[in-house]
Design a protein around this motif. Structure first.
Motif, PDB file in Angstrom:
ATOM      1  N   ASP A 291       0.862  -1.107  -0.170  1.00 23.93           N
ATOM      2  CA  ASP A 291       0.069  -0.169   0.041  1.00 23.93           C
ATOM      3  C   ASP A 291       0.794   1.336  -0.182  1.00 23.93           C
ATOM      4  O   ASP A 291       0.285   2.408  -0.611  1.00 23.93           O
ATOM      5  CB  ASP A 291      -0.945   0.199   1.013  1.00 23.93           C
TER       6      ASP A 291
ATOM      7  N   PHE B 226      -0.984  -0.585 -20.593  1.00 23.38           N
ATOM      8  CA  PHE B 226      -1.925   0.292 -20.658  1.00 23.38           C
ATOM      9  C   PHE B 226      -2.989   0.416 -21.849  1.00 23.38           C
ATOM     10  O   PHE B 226      -2.497  -0.226 -22.732  1.00 23.38           O
ATOM     11  CB  PHE B 226      -1.281   1.940 -20.548  1.00 23.38           C
TER      12      PHE B 226
ATOM     13  N   MET C 186      -1.903   3.789  -1.418  1.00 22.40           N
ATOM     14  CA  MET C 186      -1.115   4.743  -0.458  1.00 22.40           C
ATOM     15  C   MET C 186      -1.809   5.048   0.729  1.00 22.40           C
ATOM     16  O   MET C 186      -2.571   6.092   0.480  1.00 22.40           O
ATOM     17  CB  MET C 186      -0.106   5.501  -0.923  1.00 22.40           C
ATOM     18  N   ASN C 187      -1.818   4.448   1.843  1.00 24.32           N
ATOM     19  CA  ASN C 187      -2.761   5.091   2.948  1.00 24.32           C
ATOM     20  C   ASN C 187      -2.220   6.068   3.597  1.00 24.32           C
ATOM     21  O   ASN C 187      -2.969   6.958   4.177  1.00 24.32           O
ATOM     22  CB  ASN C 187      -3.028   3.865   3.803  1.00 24.32           C
TER      23      ASN C 187
ATOM     24  N   SER D  18      -0.796   8.363 -19.430  1.00 24.13           N
ATOM     25  CA  SER D  18      -0.184   6.760 -19.185  1.00 24.13           C
ATOM     26  C   SER D  18       1.125   6.674 -19.605  1.00 24.13           C
ATOM     27  O   SER D  18       1.744   5.808 -18.938  1.00 24.13           O
ATOM     28  CB  SER D  18      -1.101   6.062 -19.874  1.00 24.13           C
TER      29      SER D  18
ATOM     30  N   GLU E 223       2.793   7.435 -16.489  1.00 18.11           N
ATOM     31  CA  GLU E 223       2.768   6.401 -15.363  1.00 18.11           C
ATOM     32  C   GLU E 223       3.524   5.340 -15.894  1.00 18.11           C
ATOM     33  O   GLU E 223       3.724   4.427 -14.836  1.00 18.11           O
ATOM     34  CB  GLU E 223       0.957   6.045 -15.704  1.00 18.11           C
ATOM     35  N   ALA E 224       3.585   4.992 -17.301  1.00 15.83           N
ATOM     36  CA  ALA E 224       4.084   3.561 -17.678  1.00 15.83           C
ATOM     37  C   ALA E 224       5.537   3.629 -17.103  1.00 15.83           C
ATOM     38  O   ALA E 224       6.418   2.792 -16.890  1.00 15.83           O
ATOM     39  CB  ALA E 224       4.152   3.444 -18.997  1.00 15.83           C
ATOM     40  N   ALA E 225       6.254   5.009 -17.194  1.00 12.08           N
ATOM     41  CA  ALA E 225       7.627   5.093 -16.816  1.00 12.08           C
ATOM     42  C   ALA E 225       7.647   4.740 -15.527  1.00 12.08           C
ATOM     43  O   ALA E 225       8.680   4.257 -14.978  1.00 12.08           O
ATOM     44  CB  ALA E 225       8.048   6.600 -16.839  1.00 12.08           C
ATOM     45  N   ALA E 226       6.758   5.122 -14.445  1.00 13.83           N
ATOM     46  CA  ALA E 226       6.999   4.741 -13.120  1.00 13.83           C
ATOM     47  C   ALA E 226       6.554   3.398 -13.015  1.00 13.83           C
ATOM     48  O   ALA E 226       7.337   2.671 -12.101  1.00 13.83           O
ATOM     49  CB  ALA E 226       5.921   5.751 -12.290  1.00 13.83           C
ATOM     50  N   ASP E 227       5.591   2.845 -13.911  1.00 13.77           N
ATOM     51  CA  ASP E 227       5.196   1.472 -13.569  1.00 13.77           C
ATOM     52  C   ASP E 227       6.502   0.495 -13.838  1.00 13.77           C
ATOM     53  O   ASP E 227       6.780  -0.476 -13.181  1.00 13.77           O
ATOM     54  CB  ASP E 227       3.990   1.149 -14.501  1.00 13.77           C
ATOM     55  N   LEU E 228       7.431   0.875 -14.944  1.00 10.66           N
ATOM     56  CA  LEU E 228       8.493   0.037 -15.156  1.00 10.66           C
ATOM     57  C   LEU E 228       9.648   0.315 -14.358  1.00 10.66           C
ATOM     58  O   LEU E 228      10.852  -0.246 -14.469  1.00 10.66           O
ATOM     59  CB  LEU E 228       8.896   0.409 -16.636  1.00 10.66           C
ATOM     60  N   GLY E 229       9.367   0.952 -13.206  1.00 10.54           N
ATOM     61  CA  GLY E 229      10.373   1.272 -12.244  1.00 10.54           C
ATOM     62  C   GLY E 229      11.229   2.479 -12.168  1.00 10.54           C
ATOM     63  O   GLY E 229      12.237   2.557 -11.547  1.00 10.54           O
ATOM     64  N   GLY E 230      10.758   3.346 -13.122  1.00  9.52           N
ATOM     65  CA  GLY E 230      11.634   4.785 -13.278  1.00  9.52           C
ATOM     66  C   GLY E 230      11.130   5.413 -11.949  1.00  9.52           C
ATOM     67  O   GLY E 230       9.852   6.030 -11.636  1.00  9.52           O
ATOM     68  N   ARG E 231      12.190   5.863 -11.070  1.00 10.31           N
ATOM     69  CA  ARG E 231      11.882   6.931 -10.137  1.00 10.31           C
ATOM     70  C   ARG E 231      11.522   8.221 -10.574  1.00 10.31           C
ATOM     71  O   ARG E 231      11.778   8.500 -11.583  1.00 10.31           O
ATOM     72  CB  ARG E 231      13.123   6.928  -9.227  1.00 10.31           C
ATOM     73  N   PRO E 232      10.817   8.981  -9.725  1.00 11.75           N
ATOM     74  CA  PRO E 232      10.325  10.183 -10.406  1.00 11.75           C
ATOM     75  C   PRO E 232      11.236  11.171 -11.226  1.00 11.75           C
ATOM     76  O   PRO E 232      11.101  11.541 -12.265  1.00 11.75           O
ATOM     77  CB  PRO E 232      10.104  11.067  -9.240  1.00 11.75           C
TER      78      PRO E 232
ATOM     79  N   SER F 283      12.265   9.214 -14.485  1.00  8.92           N
ATOM     80  CA  SER F 283      11.154   9.414 -15.353  1.00  8.92           C
ATOM     81  C   SER F 283      11.194  10.630 -16.009  1.00  8.92           C
ATOM     82  O   SER F 283      10.837  10.936 -17.276  1.00  8.92           O
ATOM     83  CB  SER F 283       9.722   8.803 -14.717  1.00  8.92           C
TER      84      SER F 283
END
Lengths: 370, 560
Positions: free
Chosen positions: A71, A84, B1-2, B455, B458-467, B470
């Protein structure tokens, strides 16, 4: 090989302003299996998927991958990879660079990268296209690059967001089989979001039907189709006739075998297997019968008479919209019946009379209309 | 993320950008504007406003401003529409050439066009000399007249209306016109009942914007309108404000009053114009791309449009040519033999100005493009409370005439506020440039960001790119073109700006554009031409480099 992990979603809730997109959703996507989230647009399926991928912050609930809660992890730290809906290929990079992106971003040793990229492109059959710019590919090819890019980093979970919605009808069927092959070959836990029930039935190990932010039913494709839990599922999956009916007695009352129930419907009664009736339903109910389970015949053959209102001939089958005529206490009830591969003689004309019979072994029961 | 941490922990980039933005707006937009307003009522009195409206002369500057702007708006709209219609809707020959030439005036400040008109139509101008040969002692062009100002303003700003009309015309599905003709409408009927009505919102919006730009004109009326315009011997508001402050009277209060009289309706018009252009209610959106399809028009129309476009294009070419030739001519109007002395004089006497201008335009353009791009990205991608307010505030400098920003800066940072004394420094010019050009950077980048599918990031983050990874590897490359575009326009506008910097230059920090203007005013036409040529060449070089690096095309200019 991947170390695929189950995904456990517990009590997931997400609100946008006053609207609740996802309302206390809990499910488990089994390790190595393909689980589909199926539902109409706005049912919360994409929101759920995006929560698993880490793209949105949720209001309540936990998401576990294996035995690890994810989370608090941002997308780039989660062991999930997304394909996507728009593919989201990087337009300024070649196919090779797109596929290599995830490896570079996560610090894979430089000498491993070319081999891994080649392997991933081979998996999707795009070895020859490595040097193309992503804009020079067809829709189907872009889709394959998106898969290679997601799989190359050997994620634990693959998330697919309506990946076929931008393809034309023929290619969609082809890619559907391709996705199933890839998923089984790699053996990766996959969550697949779609609004297309045919796709869901074809691809899935488990289908989760969602509506208005909640789960309506979870089961194998066969269970979902044959035993819809409620009106929504019966209506959304395939075509259903839902006819008002009443459970008049449990079988034991009439001295029959304890596994049957007697149902009154369209002016006649018949017995059905108890396992087709959810335990909580008694008295008034809805009888679900699929068009292909209505048997048409010449006048006098069946128990009911109907008139043809409309015909939809599709080659492999013909659908008829029928109105029950007389001889029953419910004239005017409309039904859809399907005749597969009709012969010329079987092809009915509008206005023609026909007799019909319900295949009561294949009906199921849902709660009565409110 | 809570985890619901504070905003600064979750989105540090947003917080930093917003704080930066608010600081910049407060210090360099609101403070100068407020200083100007306070200056106009200094001593807690409204007597300057009373004086303004009591004085026949000042009232005449207001009337002149309204009438000259109105006519210039009418003419620049007409010319802009003719070109846009010709380029997007007809089979007129040389369309492509016209569509390039029409953009040339965007590189030239209005005062430079006014100067070229002096060389062409002034007392010793080429055309008047030609007339003298043909018809000695007969009628002559008088460029020092309201019509001269209107001509300079029209030439200077009709490319802007061309761009607005061309965009609106391109957005109209040509099949609508096909349909009108299919239903039996002839050429004129289709034009009158379909094409023109579809253009109405864009026309209204651009009219408001153009009127505002014309109303704040300084260069052309200062050079051509000194002997009075339509009403009396008065000029227009902006040059009069500069005369009041920088002239012999040095009356900053009255200058500020004139600026306030100018700015209030300007902002109203600007906002109204923006509103209509944004609504663009008739833009038809269809799935199929509506590529440009030249279509035959009646031959009378075709050759009339051709003749008009050719005439205007030749005039634009002449404007550039006389400046270039003037730079190598002994004495314009008297001795046309070749010399390089003007160029040598320019390079020695104005060397420092040239360096200052290039340095400030380069660094300022870079800073404006960088902050503009970053802010646009934060506004577009990160939603936070009040983001729309900050976004709207950041556009204010875009709506303020250059003169107001210059006067405001000069008043605010000249010691009225302790600790904020910057007059006479390069920094004040740099900051003024950056603040005024940043909105352009934000717009340019915002347009590009809208084209990028979220997207993809988002894809860049999804593939493991840190902010940061990315952003550098994916977002920045995708915004490269927008960045270069805003850099180029920032650079060009800064090189050629006069109305704001005329208040900010100092003996140490002279600027090329001000040197050009002073040389024209002093009728040292040779030097003025040489300096203008250097100014034009430097912008062309930057444009060419940016074209190679970032695919930049022409497309924006501000009031001069």
């Amino acid at each position: 090989m991947n170390s695929s992990q189950a995904v456990t979603v517990r009590d997931l809730t997400k609100r946008y302003g006053n609207a609740t997109a996802v309302d206390s959703v809990s499910f488990t996507a089994e390790a190595g299996k393909l689980t589909t989230l199926l539902g109409p647009s706005g049912c919360g399926k994409t929101t759920t998927l995006r929560a698993v991928g880490g793209f949105i912050t949720v209001d309540r609930g936990t998401i576990m991958i294996g035995d690890r809660a994810v989370d608090s992890l941002p997308p780039y730290r989660r062991p999930t990879r997304t394909v996507f809906q728009s593919y989201a290929l990087f337009p300024h990079m070649s196919v090779r660079e797109n596929v290599a992106f995830g490896l570079k971003a996560t610090g894979t040793p430089r000498r491993e990268i070319p081999g891994r990229v080649a392997e991933a492109l081979q998996l999707v059959g795009l070895q020859e296209f490595a040097h193309r710019q992503s804009g020079q590919l067809s829709g189907g090819q872009q889709q394959r690059v998106a898969f290679a890019r997601a799989l190359v980093t050997r994620p634990e979970v693959l998330l697919l967001d309506e990946p076929l919605s931008n393809l034309d009808a023929k290619l969609r069927v082809q890619m559907r089989l391709e996705i199933r092959r890839l998923q089984q070959e790699v053996g990766i836990t996959t969550i697949y979001v779609t609004h297309d029930q045919e796709e869901a039935l074809s691809l899935s190990d488990t289908v989760i039907v969602m509506n208005e932010g909640r789960i309506e039913q979870q089961g194998t494709p066969w269970e979902i189709y044959e035993h819809p839990a409620n009106r929504f599922v019966a209506d959304f999956i395939g075509t259903s006739n839902i006819i008002p009916a009443e459970i008049v007695s449990s079988g034991t009352d009439t001295g029959k075998t304890g596994d049957d129930l007697t149902i009154s419907c369209l002016g006649s009664t018949f017995d059905i297997s108890r396992d087709r009736v959810p335990a909580e339903i008694t008295g008034r109910c809805g009888l679900v019968i699929r068009p292909e389970h209505i048997v048409l015949g010449a006048i006098g053959e069946g128990s009911l008479t109907a008139r043809v209102l409309a015909r939809d001939y599709r080659g492999s089958a013909a659908d008829y919209r029928l109105a029950i005529e007389d001889g029953t206490d419910v004239p005017g009830t409309e039904l859809i019946a399907e005749v597969s591969s009709p012969t010329g003689r079987q092809l009915l004309e509008i206005g023609e009379q026909v007799s019909l019979r319900l295949d009561t072994r294949r009906v199921s029961v849902v709660p009565a209309e409110e | 993320m809570n985890t619901r941490g504070s905003l600064i922990l979750r989105e540090p980039t947003v917080v930093v950008t917003v704080i930066f933005m608010i600081t910049v707006i407060a210090l360099f937009v609101l403070l100068p504007a407020a200083s100007m307003l306070l200056e106009s009522v200094r001593g807690f009195t409204l007597h300057r406003y009373v004086d303004f409206f009591a004085s026949r002369y000042f009232r005449h500057t207001l009337y002149n401003t309204l009438l000259v702007s109105g006519l210039a708006t009418l003419f620049s709209m007409t010319a802009g529409f003719l070109f846009a219609y010709t380029v997007t809707r007809t089979d007129v020959p040389l369309r492509r050439l016209f569509s390039t030439i029409v953009l040339v005036p965007m590189l030239l400040p209005a005062f430079l066009i006014a100067f070229a008109l002096i060389l062409l139509l002034g007392r010793n101008g080429l055309l008047n000399q030609a007339l003298e040969i043909v018809n000695p002692g007969g009628v002559r062009f008088n460029i020092y007249s309201p019509w001269g100002v209107i001509l300079a303003q029209t030439l200077s700003f009709f490319p802007m209306s061309f761009l607005l009309f061309a965009a609106a015309l391109s957005a109209i599905d040509p099949r609508l016109e096909d349909a009108a003709q299919d239903l039996g409408g002839d050429y004129w009927y289709t034009l009158r009942r379909v094409t023109l009505p579809l253009m109405a919102p864009a026309a209204f919006g651009s009219a408001l914007l153009l009127f505002m730009f014309h109303a704040s004109a300084f260069g052309a009326p200062a050079l051509l309108g000194g002997r009075g315009l339509f009403f009396g011997n008065a000029t227009m508001l902006a040059p009069e404000a500069i005369i009041q402050t920088l002239g012999a009277r040095s009356d900053w209060g009255m200058g500020a009053t004139l600026a306030v009289v100018l700015v209030v309706p300007s902002i109203a018009l600007f906002l109204a114009g923006e509103y209509y252009l944004k609504r663009r209610s008739y833009v038809t959106v269809t799935g199929a791309p509506t590529a440009f399809r030249p279509r035959p028009v009646p031959s009378g129309v075709k050759w009339t449009l051709f003749a008009l476009c050719l005439l205007i294009s030749l005039f634009i070419a002449a404007v550039v040519a006389v400046v270039a030739v003037g730079a190598f001519t002994q004495t314009w109007g008297i001795n046309y033999s070749f010399t390089d002395r003007h160029l040598r004089t320019a390079l020695t006497a104005s060397r420092r100005s040239i360096n200052n201008s290039i340095f400030l335009a380069g660094s300022g353009g870079f800073a404006a493009a960088l902050f503009g791009t970053l802010s646009a990205w934060v506004f577009a991608r990160k939603s936070f409370r009040g983001s729309r307010v900050v976004d709207a505030l950041s556009m204010i400098p875009y709506a303020l005439p250059g003169m107001v920003m210059g006067l405001g800066f000069a008043i605010a940072f000249s010691g009225n506020i302790p600790g904020l004394i910057m007059s006479g420094t390069g920094l004040i010019i740099f900051l003024n440039h950056v603040v005024r050009r940043m909105p352009y950077g934000i717009r340019s980048a915002a347009g590009a960001i809208r084209q990028i599918d979220p997207s993809i990031e988002e894809a860049a983050a999804d593939l493991g790119g840190r902010p940061v990874y990315s952003f550098v590897r994916v977002t920045m490359p995708l915004l490269k073109d927008a960045f270069f575009a805003s850099f180029v326009f920032g650079f060009i506008n800064m090189m050629t700006d006069i109305t704001a910097v005329i208040f900010l230059v100092s003996p140490r920090w002279r600027l090329l554009s001000v040197d050009v203007f002073n040389a024209i005013e002093a009728t040292r036409y040779g030097t003025a031409s040489a300096l203008s040529l250097i100014m034009i060449l430097s912008t062309l070089i930057v444009l060419a480099v940016a074209r190679v690096l970032g695919g930049v095309r022409l497309g924006g200019k501000e009031a001069g």
